[in-house]
Design an enzyme around this catalytic site. Structure first.
Site, short mmCIF file in Angstrom:
data_model
loop_
_atom_site.label_atom_id
_atom_site.label_comp_id
_atom_site.label_asym_id
_atom_site.label_seq_id
_atom_site.Cartn_x
_atom_site.Cartn_y
_atom_site.Cartn_z
N CYS A 108 41.93 -41.93 -15.37
CA CYS A 108 42.75 -43.03 -14.86
C CYS A 108 43.59 -42.57 -13.66
O CYS A 108 44.47 -41.73 -13.79
CB CYS A 108 43.65 -43.53 -15.99
SG CYS A 108 44.92 -44.69 -15.48
N CYS A 111 47.36 -43.26 -13.91
CA CYS A 111 47.94 -42.30 -14.88
C CYS A 111 48.22 -40.97 -14.19
O CYS A 111 49.27 -40.36 -14.40
CB CYS A 111 47.00 -42.08 -16.05
SG CYS A 111 46.66 -43.54 -17.04
#
Length: 186
Positions: A108, A111
């Site tokens: 991600c 993230c």
């Protein structure tokens, strides 16, 4: 018949030895001794793993890492440090120090962008806040229990609070600091 007489004699002697009457001044000393003995027994029981397995209320406090580092949790350590995921009483935070749990995945991009901010905030709020990370790919049980459908998702936990705060997305540091400060004040 002889057995019953012996049993009756033993029981009556036990009754006499446990019901001794004392004067007022002696009663105080005995109650202090009793308090000490009670504390010693409770201390022994709290330190005894066999007792703790059967008495959930007697569990020792959760060991917390207040070093100012971001701590990665798996399913087992999440349940140990944060909360049970299948508790009928709901999600009750186990720690003393408030925490943030970042649900993320290695693939991600948002993230990855949020990670340095969390590392910086962990150092800044050292001793006041713990930041945990949970990889949703490796800890599917925890992610499912909290219905994490998008990442990054930050959950905020505090002792004796049924309310769990939530922030989704890669929030800028200044905005996240405002949320954290408000969370710590409540």
């Amino acid at each position: 018949m002889k057995k019953y007489l012996i049993l009756l004699l033993v029981l009556s002697l036990m009754g006499l030895s446990s019901c001794q009457r004392t004067s007022a001044s002696e009663g105080t000393a005995e109650s202090e001794d009793l308090t000490f003995e009670t504390e010693a027994v409770q201390s022994f029981l709290m330190d005894n793993p066999a007792y703790n397995q059967h008495h959930e209320d007697a569990k020792p406090p959760v060991e917390e890492d207040l070093s100012g580092k971001v701590i990665i949790l798996d399913d087992e350590s999440f349940v140990e440090k944060v909360t049970e995921i299948d508790n009928e009483k709901g999600f009750q935070y186990k720690g003393e120090t408030p925490c943030i749990v970042d649900f993320y995945a290695d693939w991600c991009r948002p993230c990855s962008m949020l990670h340095p901010t969390l590392v910086s905030l962990a150092k800044e709020y050292k001793g006041k806040l713990i930041i945990y990370k949970v990889n949703t790919d490796k800890c599917a049980n925890v992610a499912t229990a909290f219905q994490i459908s998008s990442i990054p998702t930050l959950l905020f936990f505090k002792k004796n609070s049924e309310k769990i705060g939530i922030v989704q997305g890669a929030v800028p540091k200044a905005e996240l600091k405002k949320v954290i400060d408000k969370f710590l004040e409540e």
